[in-house]
Design a protein around this motif. Structure first.
Motif, short mmCIF file in Angstrom:
data_model
loop_
_atom_site.label_atom_id
_atom_site.label_comp_id
_atom_site.label_asym_id
_atom_site.label_seq_id
_atom_site.Cartn_x
_atom_site.Cartn_y
_atom_site.Cartn_z
N CYS A 151 -16.74 3.72 2.09
CA CYS A 151 -15.78 4.48 1.60
C CYS A 151 -14.73 4.73 2.52
CB CYS A 151 -15.44 5.51 1.30
SG CYS A 151 -16.77 5.82 -0.58
N THR A 152 -13.36 3.97 3.09
CA THR A 152 -12.70 3.93 4.12
C THR A 152 -11.43 4.07 3.77
OG1 THR A 152 -11.93 1.39 4.72
CG2 THR A 152 -13.78 2.10 5.35
N LEU A 153 -10.79 4.21 4.59
CA LEU A 153 -9.03 4.28 4.89
C LEU A 153 -9.04 3.07 4.39
CD1 LEU A 153 -8.01 7.77 5.38
CD2 LEU A 153 -8.85 7.22 3.34
N SER A 154 -9.21 1.66 4.58
CA SER A 154 -8.76 0.30 4.36
C SER A 154 -8.36 -0.31 3.18
CB SER A 154 -9.80 -0.05 5.46
OG SER A 154 -8.56 -2.18 5.48
N ARG A 155 -6.95 0.04 3.11
CA ARG A 155 -6.78 -0.41 1.52
C ARG A 155 -7.71 -2.07 0.82
NH1 ARG A 155 -1.04 -2.63 1.67
NH2 ARG A 155 -1.44 -3.80 -0.60
N ASP A 156 -7.82 -2.88 2.60
CA ASP A 156 -8.92 -4.02 1.79
C ASP A 156 -10.23 -4.44 1.14
OD1 ASP A 156 -7.71 -5.89 5.37
OD2 ASP A 156 -6.62 -5.07 2.86
N ARG A 157 -10.58 -2.79 1.03
CA ARG A 157 -11.95 -2.51 0.69
C ARG A 157 -11.79 -2.46 -0.89
NH1 ARG A 157 -15.71 -3.82 3.52
NH2 ARG A 157 -17.32 -2.25 1.29
N TYR A 158 -10.48 -1.83 -1.49
CA TYR A 158 -10.15 -1.44 -2.46
C TYR A 158 -9.79 -2.52 -3.33
CZ TYR A 158 -11.05 3.07 -0.97
OH TYR A 158 -11.45 3.84 0.17
N LYS A 159 -10.28 -3.06 -5.05
CA LYS A 159 -10.08 -4.22 -5.48
C LYS A 159 -9.21 -3.91 -6.15
CE LYS A 159 -12.19 -7.74 -7.94
NZ LYS A 159 -13.40 -8.00 -7.95
N TYR A 160 -9.28 -2.57 -7.13
CA TYR A 160 -8.96 -2.26 -8.29
C TYR A 160 -7.31 -1.04 -7.81
CZ TYR A 160 -12.78 -4.56 -11.24
OH TYR A 160 -13.36 -5.73 -10.77
N TRP A 161 -5.93 -1.18 -8.35
CA TRP A 161 -5.50 -0.12 -8.23
C TRP A 161 -4.23 0.07 -9.39
CZ3 TRP A 161 -3.56 1.34 -3.00
CH2 TRP A 161 -4.98 0.59 -2.14
N GLY A 162 -4.09 1.68 -9.25
CA GLY A 162 -3.12 1.99 -10.41
C GLY A 162 -1.68 1.75 -9.49
N LYS B 87 7.87 1.48 4.80
CA LYS B 87 6.67 1.05 5.60
C LYS B 87 5.86 0.63 4.82
CE LYS B 87 7.78 5.36 8.08
NZ LYS B 87 7.55 7.39 7.60
N GLY B 88 4.55 1.07 5.52
CA GLY B 88 3.04 0.19 4.91
C GLY B 88 1.94 0.98 4.08
N ARG B 89 1.76 0.54 3.26
CA ARG B 89 0.21 1.38 2.15
C ARG B 89 -0.42 2.33 2.91
NH1 ARG B 89 -0.77 -0.51 -3.17
NH2 ARG B 89 1.54 -0.58 -2.99
N LYS C 14 5.35 18.34 3.37
CA LYS C 14 6.31 17.83 3.80
C LYS C 14 7.37 17.19 3.39
CE LYS C 14 3.10 18.79 7.46
NZ LYS C 14 2.42 18.80 9.37
N PRO C 15 8.86 17.24 3.64
CA PRO C 15 9.49 15.51 3.43
C PRO C 15 8.55 14.24 3.94
CG PRO C 15 11.12 17.58 4.31
CD PRO C 15 8.75 17.84 4.35
N GLU C 16 7.44 15.02 4.63
CA GLU C 16 7.28 13.04 5.33
C GLU C 16 6.12 12.68 4.16
OE1 GLU C 16 8.00 15.55 7.07
OE2 GLU C 16 6.34 15.80 8.56
N ASP C 17 5.69 13.25 3.45
CA ASP C 17 4.46 13.09 2.66
C ASP C 17 5.52 12.42 1.06
OD1 ASP C 17 3.01 16.44 3.08
OD2 ASP C 17 2.48 14.71 4.19
N THR C 18 6.49 12.28 1.63
CA THR C 18 7.26 11.71 0.02
C THR C 18 6.94 10.12 0.01
OG1 THR C 18 9.25 13.35 0.36
CG2 THR C 18 9.98 10.68 -0.93
N ALA C 19 6.86 9.41 -1.06
CA ALA C 19 6.59 8.12 -1.06
C ALA C 19 5.80 7.92 -2.63
CB ALA C 19 4.80 8.47 -0.34
N VAL C 20 5.27 6.87 -3.32
CA VAL C 20 4.71 6.26 -4.10
C VAL C 20 2.94 7.06 -3.72
CG1 VAL C 20 4.23 4.82 -6.08
CG2 VAL C 20 6.31 5.27 -5.11
N TYR C 21 2.21 7.30 -4.76
CA TYR C 21 1.32 7.51 -4.43
C TYR C 21 0.19 6.83 -4.75
CZ TYR C 21 1.27 11.19 -0.71
OH TYR C 21 1.64 12.30 0.19
N HIS C 22 -0.91 6.12 -4.75
CA HIS C 22 -1.69 4.84 -5.44
C HIS C 22 -2.75 5.84 -5.39
CE1 HIS C 22 1.63 1.69 -5.86
NE2 HIS C 22 1.98 2.13 -5.00
#
Length: 123
Positions: free
Chosen positions: A103-114, A43-45, A87-95
């Motif tokens: 501040c939005t939930l669009s990944r394009d707004r974020y420059k630095y990532w863990g 799935k996508g981020r 929930k099982p659907e929360d299973t993922a890699v969290y960054h």
């Protein structure tokens, strides 16, 4: 350059809780928004939550509203994601990620990532 490091992932049964931490290498006002994103296999981020470092105001993605809470410490060096009623659907890699206002939930707004931390929720 901002370096971010996540911790706190693990395995938990459905209904359980975990708290993720995001440690940043620079003081609070060097950046403005810290977001948590997750990516499940195939799935996508997806944006989970974001917080404005200045005021502490936060917003959440619909799938986690009422279950997850994002917060920051007073020094501004760490941001946390308290995850309840998992929930099982929360299973993922969290960054966690750092970016500028707004501040939005669009990944394009974020420059630095863990690198991410794995969360596995079993039924």
């Amino acid at each position: 350059q901002v370096q971010l490091a996540e911790s706190g992932g693990g395995s938990v049964q459905a209904g359980g809780s975990l708290t993720l931490s995001c440690a940043a290498s620079r003081p609070r006002y060097s950046y403005y928004c810290i977001g948590w994103f997750r990516q499940a296999p195939g799935k996508g981020r997806e944006g989970v939550a974001t917080i404005w470092q200045g005021s502490g105001s936060a917003s959440y993605g619909d799938p986690v509203k009422g279950r997850f809470t994002i917060s920051r410490d007073n020094a501004g060096d760490s941001v946390y994601l308290q995850m309840n009623s998992l929930k099982p659907e929360d299973t993922a890699v969290y960054h966690c990620a750092a970016g500028l206002l707004p501040c939005t939930l669009s990944r394009d707004r974020y420059k630095y990532w863990g690198q991410g931390t794995q969360v596995i929720v079993s039924s």
